[in-house]
Design a protein around this motif. Structure first.
Motif, mmCIF file in Angstrom:
data_model
loop_
_atom_site.group_PDB
_atom_site.id
_atom_site.type_symbol
_atom_site.label_atom_id
_atom_site.label_comp_id
_atom_site.label_asym_id
_atom_site.label_seq_id
_atom_site.Cartn_x
_atom_site.Cartn_y
_atom_site.Cartn_z
ATOM 1 N N THR A 10 1.162 -1.315 0.632
ATOM 2 C CA THR A 10 -0.013 0.058 0.322
ATOM 3 C C THR A 10 1.185 0.968 -0.663
ATOM 4 O OG1 THR A 10 -0.197 0.410 2.380
ATOM 5 C CG2 THR A 10 -1.149 -1.438 1.720
ATOM 6 N N PRO A 11 -0.062 2.198 -0.006
ATOM 7 C CA PRO A 11 1.504 3.793 -0.173
ATOM 8 C C PRO A 11 1.929 4.086 0.819
ATOM 9 C CG PRO A 11 -1.125 3.780 -1.565
ATOM 10 C CD PRO A 11 -1.466 2.324 -0.436
ATOM 11 N N MET A 12 1.373 3.270 2.585
ATOM 12 C CA MET A 12 2.149 3.435 3.583
ATOM 13 C C MET A 12 2.699 2.499 4.606
ATOM 14 S SD MET A 12 -1.517 4.124 3.171
ATOM 15 C CE MET A 12 -2.399 2.709 4.190
ATOM 16 N N GLU A 13 3.235 1.210 3.291
ATOM 17 C CA GLU A 13 3.819 -0.199 4.260
ATOM 18 C C GLU A 13 4.057 -1.098 2.823
ATOM 19 O OE1 GLU A 13 2.722 -1.114 7.619
ATOM 20 O OE2 GLU A 13 0.358 -1.519 7.456
ATOM 21 N N ARG A 31 7.222 0.546 7.164
ATOM 22 C CA ARG A 31 6.715 1.702 6.983
ATOM 23 C C ARG A 31 7.080 2.797 5.753
ATOM 24 N NH1 ARG A 31 3.288 1.328 12.364
ATOM 25 N NH2 ARG A 31 2.138 -0.583 11.185
ATOM 26 N N THR A 32 6.165 3.327 5.194
ATOM 27 C CA THR A 32 7.162 4.419 3.938
ATOM 28 C C THR A 32 7.598 5.489 5.055
ATOM 29 O OG1 THR A 32 5.374 3.646 2.590
ATOM 30 C CG2 THR A 32 6.611 5.633 2.471
ATOM 31 N N LEU A 33 7.070 6.518 6.041
ATOM 32 C CA LEU A 33 7.304 7.170 6.222
ATOM 33 C C LEU A 33 8.783 7.063 7.213
ATOM 34 C CD1 LEU A 33 4.847 8.952 7.723
ATOM 35 C CD2 LEU A 33 6.166 9.095 5.786
#
Length: 485
Positions: A10-13, A31-33
Motif C-alpha cells: 500500500t502507499p503507507m507500507e 513503513r514508508t515514513l
C-alpha cells in the motif's frame, strides 16, 4: 514442505508474509515514513569519543547519533583491539554500515567492516577472505563452491583486497550465476567507492533494497512454490529485478488481482493479531506466556488444561515437545531477538530433557536469523540468543500503554481511593477551604460513593468540610485531582 511468499503493498507500507504449509512463519513490515536502515552505508562524522566504553558516537544524519565499538573499526586481521582514542577523534570522517536499526532509546549500531549482499554472495571489500554459510553442511558442496569462487576471481583478474561469503542460497548454484553475482557486486562497490571520496559527511552512500526486493534476495529458496504480489507496479519492478538477477524465480511469480486482500486469504491478519498477545495456546491445551522486556524475552511453558492419558511425566514431556516447536515459530513470527530465557515444565527424565532441547534446535535450523542455544541452567531454564537487527513485530506495531506506562498493570480503584483520602488530609492541614471536589474516573467515583461511602462520611466529620465528586471520562483509573471549593 511447500512455502509461499505473500507481498502486500500500500502507499503507507509494504508487508511480507512467509507461509509454510498454510501456516504463517514470518512477517516483515516496512513503513514508508520510517524504512529500516540495516545494511545502509554512510559517510559519517565522529561527534564524541568515549574512552571508558571503548566506543564513539557517529553522526550519520539521523535524529540520534549512532554507536560504534572499537572492535568494529577496521584493523589488521587478528590484531588486538586498539584503544578507541587511537582509532578515531572528534570530527573524523568515517565510512560505516548499519548493523542494527535504532531500537527504543538506543541509536543505530555501526561497523566499518563493510559488506554488500547479492543473491548468492556477500562481498566484503575490506576483508580478504572466502567463507561459506554454515548452513551448507555438505563438504563436497563446500569444496565445489570454494573452487568456483577461486576460478571466478582468477577469470576476472581481481587483484584488489576483498573477499566473499557464499550465502545459503548458493547451494547447488551454477558457476555462471556466481560469476554474474561477482560482477554485479564489483560494479556496485565501484559506484560506492567513487562516492566515498566526493560525498560530504554525513551522507548516504548506499541504501539496501526496499522490502519487496530484499525479500526475494534473502528469503527465496527452492522450496518456494509461489510468490504472490497484490500490486501491479511492484509486480513489474519485481519481474525486472528477477529477470536481471534471479532468472530461475520468474516461473513462481504471480500478480494477485483478487477482490479479497491477499493476507485475508491466508488468515495472516488474524495471526498478526494473535502475535500481539502474551498468551499462545497449544493444541494440547497447554500454553506459552511470552514477555518481552528491555533486557530479555522470557517464555513460560504451562500444561494448562492438558492432563494426558498415562501419567504426569508423559503429559509434561508432550507439552514441552509441542512448546519447543511453537516457540521456534513464535521467535520468527514476532522477530524476537537478544537474550531469550525459556522455562519449560520441569522434567525428571534426562532423555526427555535431551529430546525437548533437540526438538528446539531442529526447529530453529529453519530460522533465517542466527540463533545460539547456550544450555540449561541449574534452575532448568534454557538460555539462548537470537540475532537482533530490526525491531520486533511488537515494537513496529505497538507503543507503551498511556494508562500504565508499559507496566502492564494498574492500581486498583481501592488503592486510588485511599490515595485520594490521604491527599484530602494533606490539603486540609495545609489550606483553609470551604470543601473539596474530587475529579476521578468512573470506576473510582463509583467506589467512593458505594463501598467507601462510610469512610468518606468519617473523613468529612474529621476535617469538618464537605467532599463532592465529579466523574472525568477522560481520566485513566490512576488519575485524579482534588480541588479546593
Amino acid at each position: 514442505m511447500s512455502e509461499e511468499i505473500l507481498i502486500n503493498i500500500t502507499p503507507m507500507e509494504a508487508r511480507v508474509a512467509l507461509v509454510e504449509n498454510g501456516v504463517l512463519q514470518e512477517v516483515h513490515i516496512e513503513r514508508t515514513l520510517r524504512r529500516g536502515i540495516v545494511g545502509n552505508i554512510y559517510k559519517g562524522k565522529v561527534v564524541r569519543v568515549l574512552p571508558g566504553m571503548q566506543a564513539a558516537f557517529v553522526d550519520i544524519g539521523l535524529e540520534r547519533a549512532a554507536f560504534i565499538h572499537a572492535s568494529e573499526i577496521s584493523q589488521r586481521e587478528g590484531a588486538a583491539v586498539e584503544p578507541i582514542s587511537s582509532l578515531v577523534h572528534e570530527g573524523k570522517a568515517l565510512v560505516v554500515q548499519v548493523t542494527k536499526d535504532p531500537i527504543g532509546t538506543k541509536g543505530a549500531r555501526l561497523t566499518t567492516h563493510l559488506s554488500v549482499p547479492s543473491r548468492y554472495l556477500v562481498y566484503m571489500p575490506r576483508t580478504p577472505h572466502v567463507g561459506i554459510s554454515l548452513k551448507i553442511e555438505d563438504e563436497t558442496e563446500r569444496d565445489r563452491l570454494r573452487d568456483i569462487v577461486a576460478r571466478c576471481i582468477e577469470q576476472e583478474g581481481i587483484e584488489e583486497r576483498g573477499g566473499f561469503i557464499l550465502r545459503t542460497a548458493a547451494e547447488a548454484a551454477r558457476e555462471e550465476d556466481i560469476l554474474m553475482d561477482i560482477r554485479y557486486l564489483r560494479r556496485l562497490w565501484q559506484q560506492i567507492s567513487q562516492q566515498i571520496s566526493t560525498a560530504p559527511a554525513p551522507s548516504v552512500l548506499y541504501e539496501d533494497l526496499p522490502l519487496a526486493l530484499r525479500t526475494l534476495r534473502d528469503l527465496v529458496n527452492p522450496r518456494i512454490e509461489k510468490i504472490r504480489i497484490d500490486s501491479r507496479e511492484t509486480f513489474q519492478k519485481v519481474e525486472q529485478f528477477v529477470h536481471e538477477l534471479m532468472p530461475g524465480v520468474e516461473s513462481v511469480l504471480e500478480h494477485y488481482p483478487g477482490e479479497r486482500p491477499v493476507f485475508d486469504l491466508y488468515g495472516v491478519e488474524d495471526e498478526i493479531q494473535k502475535a500481539m498477545e502474551r498468551k499462545v495456546m497449544l493444541k494440547s491445551g497447554g500454553y506459552l506466556v511470552i514477555d518481552q522486556t528491555e533486557a530479555m524475552t522470557t517464555i513460560d511453558v504451562n500444561t494448562g488444561a492438558f492432563v494426558g492419558h498415562r501419567n504426569l511425566e508423559e503429559t509434561i514431556f508432550k507439552t514441552n515437545l509441542e512448546a519447543a516447536t511453537s516457540i521456534a515459530r513464535q521467535l520468527r513470527l514476532r522477530n524476537l531477538g537478544g537474550i531469550i530465557i525459556i522455562d519449560f515444565i520441569d522434567m525428571e527424565d534426562e532423555e526427555h530433557r535431551r529430546q525437548v532441547l533437540r526438538t528446539l534446535e531442529r526447529q530453529l535450523e529453519r530460522d533465517h536469523a542466527r540463533t545460539n542455544i547456550i544450555g540449561i541452567t541449574e534452575l532448568g531454564l534454557v538460555q539462548m540468543t537470537r540475532k537482533r537487527t530490526r525491531e520486533s513485530l511488537e515494537q513496529i506495531l505497538c507503543e507503551p500503554c498511556p494508562s500504565c506506562s508499559g507496566r502492564g498493570i494498574q492500581k486498583t480503584a481501592e488503592s486510588v481511593c485511599y490515595e485520594i483520602f490521604r491527599e484530602i488530609l494533606r490539603e486540609a492541614r495545609a489550606y483553609q477551604a470551604g470543601g473539596y471536589m474530587v475529579l476521578a474516573s468512573q470506576a473510582v467515583i463509583d467506589r467512593l460513593l458505594d463501598e467507601e461511602s462510610g469512610n468518606v462520611a468519617d473523613l468529612e466529620i474529621f476535617i469538618e468540610r464537605p467532599i463532592r465528586f465529579q466523574v472525568e471520562t477522560m481520566y485513566t483509573q490512576e488519575q485524579y485531582d482534588v480541588v479546593l471549593m
